[in-house]
Design an enzyme around this catalytic site. Structure first.
Site, PDB file in Angstrom:
ATOM      1  N   ARG A 108       0.877  -1.187   0.000  1.00 42.30           N
ATOM      2  CA  ARG A 108       0.000   0.000   0.000  1.00 42.30           C
ATOM      3  C   ARG A 108       0.898   1.215   0.000  1.00 42.30           C
ATOM      4  NH1 ARG A 108      -5.366   1.569   3.371  1.00 42.30           N
ATOM      5  NH2 ARG A 108      -6.130  -0.059   1.991  1.00 42.30           N
ATOM      6  N   GLN A 138     -10.118  -4.090  -3.293  1.00 38.44           N
ATOM      7  CA  GLN A 138     -11.378  -3.612  -2.721  1.00 38.44           C
ATOM      8  C   GLN A 138     -12.515  -3.789  -3.730  1.00 38.44           C
ATOM      9  OE1 GLN A 138     -12.174  -1.830   0.402  1.00 38.44           O
ATOM     10  NE2 GLN A 138     -14.186  -2.379  -0.384  1.00 38.44           N
ATOM     11  N   ASP A 227     -17.498   6.927  -0.995  1.00 40.00           N
ATOM     12  CA  ASP A 227     -16.195   6.870  -0.318  1.00 40.00           C
ATOM     13  C   ASP A 227     -15.923   8.274   0.217  1.00 40.00           C
ATOM     14  OD1 ASP A 227     -13.650   6.162   0.548  1.00 40.00           O
ATOM     15  OD2 ASP A 227     -12.745   6.093  -1.447  1.00 40.00           O
ATOM     16  N   CYS A 267     -16.493   1.505   1.040  1.00 39.00           N
ATOM     17  CA  CYS A 267     -15.295   0.704   1.346  1.00 39.00           C
ATOM     18  C   CYS A 267     -14.782   0.933   2.760  1.00 39.00           C
ATOM     19  CB  CYS A 267     -14.200   1.027   0.332  1.00 39.00           C
ATOM     20  SG  CYS A 267     -13.675   2.753   0.377  1.00 39.00           S
ATOM     21  N   ARG A 293     -13.884  -8.965   2.117  1.00 39.84           N
ATOM     22  CA  ARG A 293     -12.494  -8.739   1.669  1.00 39.84           C
ATOM     23  C   ARG A 293     -11.646  -9.981   1.941  1.00 39.84           C
ATOM     24  NH1 ARG A 293     -10.433  -3.519   1.782  1.00 39.84           N
ATOM     25  NH2 ARG A 293      -8.665  -4.449   0.684  1.00 39.84           N
TER      26      ARG A 293
HETATM   27  N1   CP Z   1     -11.284  -0.205   2.623  1.00 44.10           N
HETATM   28  C1   CP Z   1      -9.993  -0.280   2.982  1.00 44.10           C
HETATM   29  O1   CP Z   1      -9.105  -0.520   2.169  1.00 44.10           O
HETATM   30  O2   CP Z   1      -9.792  -0.081   4.314  1.00 44.10           O
HETATM   31  P1   CP Z   1      -8.388   0.147   5.009  1.00 44.10           P
HETATM   32  O3   CP Z   1      -7.869   1.474   4.517  1.00 44.10           O
HETATM   33  O4   CP Z   1      -8.698   0.169   6.469  1.00 44.10           O
HETATM   34  O5   CP Z   1      -7.470  -0.970   4.631  1.00 44.10           O
HETATM   35  N1  NVA Z   2     -10.102   6.569  -1.320  1.00 44.53           N
HETATM   36  C1  NVA Z   2      -9.686   6.162  -0.005  1.00 44.53           C
HETATM   37  C2  NVA Z   2      -9.881   4.699   0.168  1.00 44.53           C
HETATM   38  C3  NVA Z   2      -9.520   4.173   1.516  1.00 44.53           C
HETATM   39  C4  NVA Z   2      -9.721   2.698   1.646  1.00 44.53           C
HETATM   40  C5  NVA Z   2      -8.238   6.540   0.215  1.00 44.53           C
HETATM   41  O1  NVA Z   2      -7.417   6.411  -0.696  1.00 44.53           O
HETATM   42  O2  NVA Z   2      -7.934   7.009   1.302  1.00 44.53           O
END
Ligand code: CP
Ligand code: NVA
Length: 309
Positions: A108, A138, A227, A267, A293
Site C-alpha cells: 500500500r 477492494q 467513499d 469501502c 475482503r
Molecule cells: N477499505 C480499505 O481498504 O480499508 P483500510 O484502509 O482500512 O485498509
Molecule cells: N479513497 C480512499 C480509500 C480508503 C480505503 C483513500 O485512498 O484514502
C-alpha cells in the site's frame, strides 16, 4: 507469474475465476472459526510480506486472515522501518531480498511508480493494496458483495457511485468495463474522473454516465457506492473540496431516487459524505462488504501464487 496491480490489466476470465473460487471457499467454511484452515491448505508453507506506507485496518486484517486460512503466514512491514525508507538501500536491492525471503508482496503506497518499480524488480507476485490510482482488491471484492446480495450478475444491475473521483472509483470504472455493468457517477464538475480512464473504459463499456447532480446519478440505482471526499494524504484544500461536495451527501432523501431495495455500500473508513440515517439503515451492507475482503483476497492470493483451480 501473476501480479494483481490494476483491474484493467487482468483478463475478465481470471477475474471471474477468482470470484467463483471465493464463493466456493466462503460456502465451505461456514462452520469454521476464524483461524481454522481451509481443508486443502493450498498455501501451506507460503509467506506473504505486506508493506504499508499509509494507514490501513481492513486491508491489513483481511490479508492476514486470508493467507492464514489458506495455510500460510504473513509479516507486516512499515517502509520507514526499512533501509529503503530513509534512502539507505535501493528499491532494487530491497526487492531482491523480498523475493528471496517471501513468496508474495502486498504493497500500500502513495506512489504508483513505486508499485511499477517493485513489479519490475521482484521475482514474486506483487499485489496493489491501494495506490493513488487504484484499489483493485477492494473493488473486486465489492463486485463479489454486490452479486452475493443481489443474487444476480452485476452486468444486470444499475450501479451508482456518488463521491470523489479517486482510486476506488478508478477501479470501479475498470470493473464496469470488465464486467459490463451500467455505472452512473455523481460528482461536482470539478471532480470528474480523468478523461484517459473514461476513454479507455468506454471503448468496451458505453454505459458509463457522469452527472453533476446526485439525484440524477442515483436514479433507479440497485446499488449506491460512496467513499470519503478526502482520501488519505489527499493534498487539497480540504475545506474547499468538502464544500464542493455539499450537494452530494448520501441521505434518506437521495436514496428515494434509487430503487426501493437499493443497497448502500462504502469501502470504509467513512467521513461526512454519508448520513447515519443511511449508513446505519437496513439498506446498508457495509459490514458484510468489509468481511468479504477476506474471502476474495484468498482467491486473489491463489491467483497470484498460481494455485487457482
Ligand atoms: N477499505 C480499505 O481498504 O480499508 P483500510 O484502509 O482500512 O485498509
Ligand atoms: N479513497 C480512499 C480509500 C480508503 C480505503 C483513500 O485512498 O484514502
Amino acid at each position: 507469474m501473476k501480479h494483481f496491480v490494476h483491474l484493467k490489466d487482468i483478463p475478465i476470465k481470471d477475474l471471474k475465476k477468482i470470484l467463483f473460487d471465493a464463493k466456493k471457499r466462503k460456502q465451505k467454511r461456514i462452520r469454521l472459526n476464524t483461524l481454522e484452515l481451509d481443508e486443502d491448505k493450498p498455501l501451506k508453507g507460503k509467506i506473504l510480506i505486506q508493506m504499508f506506507e499509509k494507514s490501513s485496518l481492513r486491508t491489513r486484517l483481511s490479508f492476514y486472515l486470508a493467507i492464514k486460512q489458506l495455510g500460510g503466514g504473513t509479516i507486516t512491514l512499515r517502509s520507514n522501518e526499512l533501509h529503503l525508507g530513509d534512502g539507505g538501500e535501493s528499491l532494487e536491492d530491497t526487492a531482491k531480498i523480498l523475493s528471496t525471503y517471501g513468496d508474495g508482496f502486498m504493497l500500500r503506497t502513495d506512489s504508483d511508480k513505486k508499485v511499477e518499480n517493485f513489479k519490475k524488480h521482484l521475482s514474486i507476485p506483487v499485489i496493489n493494496g491501494l495506490s493513488p490510482s487504484s484499489h483493485p482488491t477492494q473493488v473486486l471484492s465489492d463486485v463479489f458483495t454486490v452479486e452475493e446480495i443481489k443474487k444476480k450478475k452485476i452486468s444486470k444491475l444499475n450501479i451508482t457511485w456518488i463521491g470523489d473521483s479517486n482510486n476506488v472509483l478508478n477501479s470501479l470504472i475498470a470493473a464496469s468495463a470488465k464486467f459490463s455493468f451500467k455505472l452512473n457517477i455523481g460528482c461536482p464538475k470539478k471532480f470528474e474522473p480523468k478523461k484517459s480512464i473514461l476513454n479507455w473504459a468506454r471503448k468496451t463499456n458505453k454505459k458509463i454516465y457522469i452527472y453533476n447532480d446526485a439525484a440524477k446519478a442515483a436514479n433507479n440505482a440497485d446499488v449506491i457506492f460512496s467513499d470519503k471526499v478526502i482520501s488519505i494524504n489527499d493534498k487539497v484544500n480540504k475545506k474547499q473540496k468538502t464544500k464542493s461536495f455539499q450537494k452530494f451527501k448520501i441521505n434518506k432523501q437521495l436514496m428515494k431516487f434509487a430503487k426501493k431495495d437499493c443497497t448502500f455500500l462504502h469501502c470504509l473508513p467513512r467521513g461526512s459524505e454519508v448520513k447515519d440515517e443511511v449508513f446505519k439503515s437496513n439498506q446498508s451492507r457495509v459490514w458484510q462488504q468489509a468481511l468479504n475482503r477476506v474471502h476474495v483476497q484468498k482467491s486473489i492470493l491463489l491467483y497470484c501464487f498460481g494455485k487457482l483451480r
